[in-house]
Design an enzyme around this catalytic site. Structure first.
Site, PDB file in Angstrom:
ATOM      1  CG  ASP A   1      -2.727   1.226  -2.678  1.00 23.73           C
ATOM      2  OD1 ASP A   1      -1.526   1.558  -2.613  1.00 23.73           O
ATOM      3  OD2 ASP A   1      -3.473   1.226  -1.677  1.00 23.73           O
TER       4      ASP A   1
ATOM      5  CG  ASP B   1      -1.031   4.609   2.694  1.00 27.57           C
ATOM      6  OD1 ASP B   1      -0.878   5.310   1.674  1.00 27.57           O
ATOM      7  OD2 ASP B   1      -1.924   4.807   3.532  1.00 27.57           O
TER       8      ASP B   1
ATOM      9  CD  GLU C   1      -3.123  -3.475   2.452  1.00 31.60           C
ATOM     10  OE1 GLU C   1      -3.198  -2.336   1.974  1.00 31.60           O
ATOM     11  OE2 GLU C   1      -3.898  -3.880   3.332  1.00 31.60           O
TER      12      GLU C   1
ATOM     13  CB  SER D   1      -5.853  -2.710   0.425  1.00 28.97           C
ATOM     14  OG  SER D   1      -5.309  -1.421   0.449  1.00 28.97           O
TER      15      SER D   1
ATOM     16  CG  HIS E   1      -2.644   8.573  -1.425  1.00 30.18           C
ATOM     17  ND1 HIS E   1      -3.834   7.906  -1.524  1.00 30.18           N
ATOM     18  CD2 HIS E   1      -2.141   8.248  -0.201  1.00 30.18           C
ATOM     19  CE1 HIS E   1      -4.046   7.210  -0.421  1.00 30.18           C
ATOM     20  NE2 HIS E   1      -3.047   7.415   0.400  1.00 30.18           N
TER      21      HIS E   1
ATOM     22  CG  ASP F   1      -2.064   1.007   1.053  1.00 26.03           C
ATOM     23  OD1 ASP F   1      -1.791   2.164   0.677  1.00 26.03           O
ATOM     24  OD2 ASP F   1      -3.230   0.635   1.293  1.00 26.03           O
TER      25      ASP F   1
ATOM     26  CG  HIS G   1      -0.643   8.840   4.770  1.00 25.66           C
ATOM     27  ND1 HIS G   1      -0.952   9.759   3.803  1.00 25.66           N
ATOM     28  CD2 HIS G   1      -1.272   7.691   4.409  1.00 25.66           C
ATOM     29  CE1 HIS G   1      -1.749   9.210   2.887  1.00 25.66           C
ATOM     30  NE2 HIS G   1      -1.954   7.948   3.231  1.00 25.66           N
TER      31      HIS G   1
ATOM     32  CB  SER H   1      -6.344   2.365  -0.137  1.00 26.48           C
ATOM     33  OG  SER H   1      -5.041   2.853  -0.001  1.00 26.48           O
TER      34      SER H   1
HETATM   35 ZN   LIG Z   1      -2.892   6.379   2.166  1.00 27.00          ZN
END
Ligand SMILES: [Zn+2]
Ligand SMILES: *[C@@H]1O[C@H](CO)[C@@H](O)[C@H](O)[C@H]1NC(C)=O
Ligand SMILES: *[C@@H]1O[C@H](CO)[C@@H](O)[C@H](O)[C@H]1NC(C)=O
Length: 541
Positions: free
Chosen positions: A400, A359, A354, A194, A477, A79, A363, A129
């Site tokens: 993703d 991710d 996953e 996801s 993102h 991710d 962030h 996602s």
């Molecule tokens: Zn994200």
């Protein structure tokens, strides 16, 4: 390249000498900054690079992979595993082994075929996602924030999502329809966007428990929450393996769970108990586990159904678990457990794996966590690669969506990938090799000067934030393409640059599943069908 640079130089005029676009600091400056690990001796000879290239040519010319029908498909998702994350992750792994690092290859980077996927969603230039999960698991693009629904449903439109004509089927459902098994493993909540793409239809990815549906003014009877769908709706209720975090979405808000965390559900139900009761009633072997010890015990004699919920919320970062030694499995361990359970079905399976917290590291602008979680995903790929032979099993890894991290500057070979650049800004202030266009790593200038982040008291600690240009509570993102890596039957389908929504169709085509199987003559011949079910090359476990 050179001629275009010259044109630019002419246009800009005010250039004294040298290549102003690729200025590096002089040798003296480089020598004065911190250590870099030099390349190995053999790399100095051209013969080393020739041999490396010749090996690659031979590998590509060797018998075109596999015409067989894939019995098993394992899809790995990093991710937020953007292309700029790939090189730093492999470099960190090499550096952890005492080498300069850039030359390292992660498990998925050894796959013979790569491609690029376009990640935009129906109404979003830069996606989330949820709509991307709809694309890479259900094979059609939908709207941002929605799961398993066509573009006719926009986010939060519960009534529109109740129309069954908007419901998409996932590749997990296509596998079940063919008599194969399906399941998933994630480091996030099992109800997170996801993995939910494999089983849920929801106009809002945040409707993970019923209180969220009610909070948005809707009726859970019309729009069931995602946890409820996983346990009580097709195809989630048929999954053989569900492993990850997110226990609190399954438990009532009047109860406290195994680790002392409160549940979140408003309806008083215990969905773990419902899952158990269904299997007791069907008289099938099953196991619910909530820690690593129990998971490893359970798979000594794999049950038919396995549910593991290892945290109330997302699973913890593997670096944090290593630090305090808590009883939580790694992604590689969960993945191996899943394969042991799914391999009970000789007809084959679809498994979704996953690495979901790459991710989250992005962030919060924390590159250490990003790269460490990426290496955990690579470990899981390595495990599967050794368990499932390429003749029978297609492995695909992708992301993703991208992120706003840059890998930049002119550092020497072998420079600490998590450290500052060899370079210094024109303002005389250091900067990091990995930094962000936006996010919480933004620092307010002090007396009109950029902050020197190398002076932070926790500089380069695991949870230290690198710097970012635009202030945001959470980094965003990115909209650039993501990489796709493939190995196994029909791997050649995955080359090129294509819509992300092609991915489940390509995987299904390789495995003779779902709508795209009709495009492949081999899928119709009884010969191949019998070959498939007589199990020519069983998994090595
Ligand atoms: Zn994200
Ligand atoms: C718990 O659920 C009840 C409904 O059963 C709801 O009224 C209440 O707000 C919930 N509490 C929390 C903290 O979510
Ligand atoms: C793991 O789960 C089992 C079963 O509930 C429990 O008996 C055991 O104490 C747990 N182990 C740890 C380390 O929490």
């Amino acid at each position: 390249m050179r001629s275009s640079c010259l044109l630019l130089l002419v246009a800009v005029v005010a250039v004294a000498h040298g290549d102003r676009y690729h200025d590096q600091r002089g040798p003296a400056a480089a020598a004065s900054s911190s250590r870099a690990i030099p390349p190995s001796e053999e790399e100095f000879a051209a013969s080393y690079w020739y041999a490396e290239a010749f090996d690659a040519i031979e590998a590509r010319l060797s018998p075109p992979a596999y015409d067989s029908v894939a019995r098993n498909v394992v899809m790995f998702l990093g991710d937020g595993l953007s292309v700029p994350t790939l090189a730093p992750a492999r470099t960190l792994r090499g550096q952890r082994q005492g080498r300069s690092g850039e030359e390292e290859q992660l498990a998925y980077e050894r796959f013979p075929v790569t491609g690029l996927a376009k990640t935009y969603c129906l109404d979003a230039q830069i996606p989330d996602s949820a709509c991307t999960a709809t694309a890479f698991l259900c094979g059609a693009k939908g709207n941002i924030g929605t799961l398993g629904l066509t573009g006719h449903v926009t986010r939060w439109d519960c009534p529109a999502s109740a129309d069954r004509a908007t419901h998409l089927e996932s590749i997990a459902a296509w596998a079940l329809a063919d008599g194969r098994s399906a399941g998933f493993v994630t480091t996030t909540r099992v109800t997170h966007a996801s993995p939910a793409g494999a089983y849920a239809r929801s106009a809002n990815r945040d409707w993970e428990h019923d209180g969220e549906v009610i909070g948005d003014g809707h009726n859970p009877a019309l729009c069931p929450d995602i946890a409820d769908q996983l346990i009580n709706s097709y195809p989630g209720n048929q999954f053989k393996v569900i492993l990850g975090g997110g226990r609190s979405n399954f438990r009532s808000n009047t109860t406290i769970d195994e680790e002392g965390e409160p549940g979140l559900r408003w309806d008083g139900r215990d969905l773990v108990e419902e899952w158990r009761a269904q299997r007791v009633a069907a008289d099938v072997s099953h196991s619910y586990v909530w820690n690593r010890t129990e998971l490893l015990q359970a798979i000594e004699d794999p049950p038919e159904y396995l549910l593991g919920l290892f945290e109330a919320d997302h699973m913890r970062f593997e670096a944090a678990v290593r630090e305090d030694g808590s009883d939580e499995p790694t992604l590689a361990e969960m993945t191996e457990a899943a394969i042991r359970v799914l391999s009970r079905n000789s007809r084959g399976f679809f498994l979704f794996v996953e690495g979901g917290r790459i991710d989250h590291g992005h962030h919060v602008n924390m590159p250490y966590l990003v790269l460490d979680e990426t290496l955990a995903l690579s470990d899981a790929v390595e495990r599967v690669d050794s368990l499932l032979p390429a003749a029978s099993s297609l492995l695909v890894l992708t992301a993703d969506h991208s992120h706003a991290m840059a890998f930049n500057g002119y550092s020497r070979r072998g420079k600490d990938i998590l450290g500052p650049s060899d370079d210094i800004g024109d303002d005389g202030v250091p900067y990091m090799t990995l930094s962000y266009t936006n996010g919480p790593g933004y620092r307010q200038q002090q007396s009109n000067e950029r902050v020197d982040v190398t002076q932070d008291s926790n500089f380069m600690a695991i949870r230290w934030r690198t710097h970012a240009e635009v202030p945001f509570e959470l980094e965003t993102h990115g909209g650039d393409d993501v990489a796709v890596f493939a190995r196994g039957p029909q791997q050649q389908l995955f080359t090129g640059l294509y819509e992300q929504s092609q991915l489940p169709h390509l995987m299904a085509h390789a495995a003779c599943l779902g709508p795209a199987a009709t495009l492949r003559e081999a899928c119709a011949t009884s010969e191949l069908k019998s070959e498939r079910s007589t199990d020519a090359s069983a998994p090595k476990i």
